[in-house]
Design a protein around this motif. Sequence first.
Motif, short mmCIF file in Angstrom:
data_model
loop_
_atom_site.label_atom_id
_atom_site.label_comp_id
_atom_site.label_asym_id
_atom_site.label_seq_id
_atom_site.Cartn_x
_atom_site.Cartn_y
_atom_site.Cartn_z
N LYS A 1 0.84 -1.20 0.00
CA LYS A 1 0.00 0.00 0.00
C LYS A 1 0.86 1.24 0.00
O LYS A 1 0.61 2.19 -0.76
CB LYS A 1 -0.92 0.00 1.23
CG LYS A 1 -1.90 1.18 1.24
CD LYS A 1 -2.73 1.22 2.51
CE LYS A 1 -1.92 1.79 3.67
NZ LYS A 1 -2.77 2.09 4.86
N HIS A 2 1.91 1.26 0.82
CA HIS A 2 2.83 2.40 0.84
C HIS A 2 3.48 2.60 -0.53
O HIS A 2 3.57 3.72 -1.02
CB HIS A 2 3.90 2.20 1.91
CG HIS A 2 3.45 2.49 3.30
ND1 HIS A 2 2.76 3.64 3.65
CD2 HIS A 2 3.60 1.78 4.45
CE1 HIS A 2 2.51 3.62 4.95
NE2 HIS A 2 3.00 2.50 5.45
N LEU A 3 3.94 1.52 -1.14
CA LEU A 3 4.60 1.62 -2.45
C LEU A 3 3.66 2.17 -3.51
O LEU A 3 4.05 3.00 -4.34
CB LEU A 3 5.14 0.25 -2.88
CG LEU A 3 6.35 -0.28 -2.10
CD1 LEU A 3 6.65 -1.72 -2.50
CD2 LEU A 3 7.57 0.61 -2.35
N VAL A 4 2.40 1.72 -3.48
CA VAL A 4 1.41 2.23 -4.44
C VAL A 4 1.23 3.74 -4.28
O VAL A 4 1.25 4.50 -5.26
CB VAL A 4 0.06 1.50 -4.26
CG1 VAL A 4 -1.05 2.24 -5.02
CG2 VAL A 4 0.16 0.06 -4.76
N HIS A 5 1.08 4.18 -3.05
CA HIS A 5 0.86 5.60 -2.79
C HIS A 5 2.10 6.43 -3.14
O HIS A 5 1.98 7.54 -3.67
CB HIS A 5 0.47 5.82 -1.33
CG HIS A 5 -0.98 5.54 -1.04
ND1 HIS A 5 -1.97 6.48 -1.23
CD2 HIS A 5 -1.60 4.41 -0.61
CE1 HIS A 5 -3.14 5.94 -0.91
NE2 HIS A 5 -2.94 4.70 -0.52
N LEU B 1 4.76 13.49 -0.98
CA LEU B 1 4.48 12.05 -1.03
C LEU B 1 3.17 11.74 -0.31
O LEU B 1 2.39 10.89 -0.74
CB LEU B 1 5.61 11.25 -0.37
CG LEU B 1 6.92 11.12 -1.16
CD1 LEU B 1 7.97 10.41 -0.31
CD2 LEU B 1 6.70 10.34 -2.45
N HIS B 2 2.91 12.47 0.77
CA HIS B 2 1.70 12.23 1.56
C HIS B 2 0.46 12.77 0.88
O HIS B 2 -0.52 12.05 0.67
CB HIS B 2 1.88 12.87 2.95
CG HIS B 2 0.82 12.50 3.92
ND1 HIS B 2 0.01 13.44 4.54
CD2 HIS B 2 0.41 11.29 4.38
CE1 HIS B 2 -0.83 12.82 5.34
NE2 HIS B 2 -0.61 11.52 5.27
N ARG C 1 1.33 11.28 8.09
CA ARG C 1 2.57 11.45 7.33
C ARG C 1 3.75 10.72 7.97
O ARG C 1 4.66 10.26 7.28
CB ARG C 1 2.89 12.95 7.21
CG ARG C 1 4.04 13.25 6.26
CD ARG C 1 4.26 14.73 6.14
NE ARG C 1 4.66 15.34 7.41
CZ ARG C 1 4.96 16.63 7.54
NH1 ARG C 1 4.87 17.45 6.50
NH2 ARG C 1 5.32 17.12 8.71
N THR C 2 3.74 10.58 9.30
CA THR C 2 4.86 9.93 9.98
C THR C 2 4.99 8.46 9.58
O THR C 2 6.08 7.88 9.70
CB THR C 2 4.71 10.04 11.50
OG1 THR C 2 3.42 9.52 11.89
CG2 THR C 2 4.85 11.47 11.96
N LEU D 1 -9.86 13.22 0.07
CA LEU D 1 -8.91 13.70 -0.96
C LEU D 1 -7.94 14.73 -0.40
O LEU D 1 -7.22 15.36 -1.18
CB LEU D 1 -9.69 14.28 -2.14
CG LEU D 1 -10.60 13.31 -2.90
CD1 LEU D 1 -11.33 14.02 -4.04
CD2 LEU D 1 -9.77 12.14 -3.46
N ARG D 2 -7.94 14.90 0.90
CA ARG D 2 -7.02 15.81 1.59
C ARG D 2 -7.09 17.23 1.03
O ARG D 2 -6.08 17.91 0.83
CB ARG D 2 -5.58 15.28 1.50
CG ARG D 2 -5.43 13.90 2.11
CD ARG D 2 -4.05 13.67 2.66
NE ARG D 2 -4.05 12.46 3.50
CZ ARG D 2 -4.38 12.42 4.76
NH1 ARG D 2 -4.74 13.52 5.39
NH2 ARG D 2 -4.37 11.29 5.45
N ILE D 3 -8.32 17.67 0.76
CA ILE D 3 -8.56 19.04 0.32
C ILE D 3 -9.00 19.89 1.52
O ILE D 3 -8.73 21.08 1.57
CB ILE D 3 -9.62 19.09 -0.79
CG1 ILE D 3 -9.11 18.29 -2.01
CG2 ILE D 3 -9.95 20.51 -1.19
CD1 ILE D 3 -10.14 18.10 -3.09
N ALA D 4 -9.66 19.25 2.47
CA ALA D 4 -10.17 19.98 3.64
C ALA D 4 -9.03 20.51 4.49
O ALA D 4 -7.97 19.92 4.56
CB ALA D 4 -11.05 19.05 4.46
#
Length: 393
Positions: A29-33, A50-51, A60-61, A390-393
Motif C-alpha cells: 500500500k505504501h509503495l502504491v501511494h 508524497l503524503h 505522514r509519519t 482527498l485531503r482538500i479539507a
Amino acid sequence: MNRLAHHQGIHKFFTTLGLALYFSKPVLKHLVHIVDAMITKGFSGTLTDLHHGSFHPNHRTTLSHFFTKSPWEEETLLRKLQQWILRCVERIAKQENQPLFVSIDDTICQKTKPSPRATNAIQACDWHDSHTEKKSIGGHSLVWLMVHTATQAFPFAFRLYDKAAGKSKGELAIKMLSSLDVRRPVYVLMDSWHPSKALVEACLKKGFHVIAMLKTNRILYPNGIAVQAKQLSRSIEPDDTRLVTVGEERYRVYRCEGALNGLDDAVVLLVWKADQPMTPEHLHCVLSTDRELSDEEILRYDAQRWSIECFFRQAKDQLKLDGYRVRHIRTVKRYWAVVLPSCVYSIAESQQTLSAGLELLRSRKGHSVVEFIYNAAKQDIPIDVIKKWLRIA
C-alpha cells in the motif's frame, strides 16, 4: 476510503512483478501511494508531497517510518523489477530481430555540501567531477545501467559511487552487468569516461560487445605504428573518408582496424560531422569490439546511448531523482529504489518514453479523481467527507 482507479493500475503492476509474495499488504500500500505521488505533476521530492500527492489515508509519519525503519528489502523490489524488464526487452528484441543495448553512465544528484562541522550532514555526499559543468559538484554520484532495444528503453540498475568504499565506477558497472542474464546479442554502450580495460574485458567475458566513445588522445596502431587518434586525424584528407548518414545527420568516417591498448582486435572510427571542418577539435572517436558491424551500424548503435542522457534529465526534472531531503544513506537509497519502479511503470504503461508515460498517467489520475468524486456524490456522501478523503479539507 475506496481505492482510486489509478491506484488499482499501480497495484496491478506490482502484482505482475510478483511482489505480493515478498511484501506485506501495508508495504505494498505504501509503495502504491509513493509511486502515485512521484508521478504527480509538480512533485518536489518532499515527504509532504508524497503524503498529499497520493491521498495517503495514514498520518505522514507512517511514510517517514516506511523509508527509515520499516523492514522491507529494497533489493528485492529492484531484483523483481529487473527480472520483468529483461523479459520485456528480450521479447521486444526478438520481435524486431534486433540486439539488446546496455548503456552505462553516471550522474550527480547535487546537494549543497554543509560545513565540515555540521552535525547532520547528508551521509555519503562528496565532491564529484561533473563532465557537463566542467567543475566539481557536491552530492551523490550514481552509476546507472539502462537496458533497451531500438524502440524501448528502461532504467535497469544503479549503484552509489562512494569514494570511501574504495570501488571505482567501473567496478560498480561490472557488478551490475553480472546480473544480466540474456540470450540475445548485447552491445554495451559507454561514453569516453568509462571504457576501462577491466570493464571492456568484463563485457567480452560475458559475450557482450562494446561500443564506446574514446578520448582523442587514445593511442591507435595503424600499420603497427603507435599514434594518438587526434594526431592521426591531421593526416586524413576528405577523400580518405566515406560519407555516412545516421538519422538526419551526415558524417565523414575514417575506419581503423586492428589492435589498440587492451584489445587485440577492434574497430575505431574517426568521425566528423559532414558540415564541420576535419580538425582535431571536431573529431569524435568510436570504438567497436565487433568488427563485423558496418560504419553505419556502429554509429547507429552508438546513438542509442542518448536514451540514458534523456532518462537522467527526465528523472531529475519530473520524478525528482535528486529532490530528496533526507540525510541517512539507507533512506536515500530507498528513495532511489522507489523512483526506479515509478519510471518503469510510466514507460510500461505508455510503451513509449518516460515523458509520454507520465503524461498518460497524469491524465489517467485526473479522470480517476473526477470519477471518484462523481460516484461518491451518487452515494450521497457529504462533500466535507469527500474533501477529507482527498485531503482538500
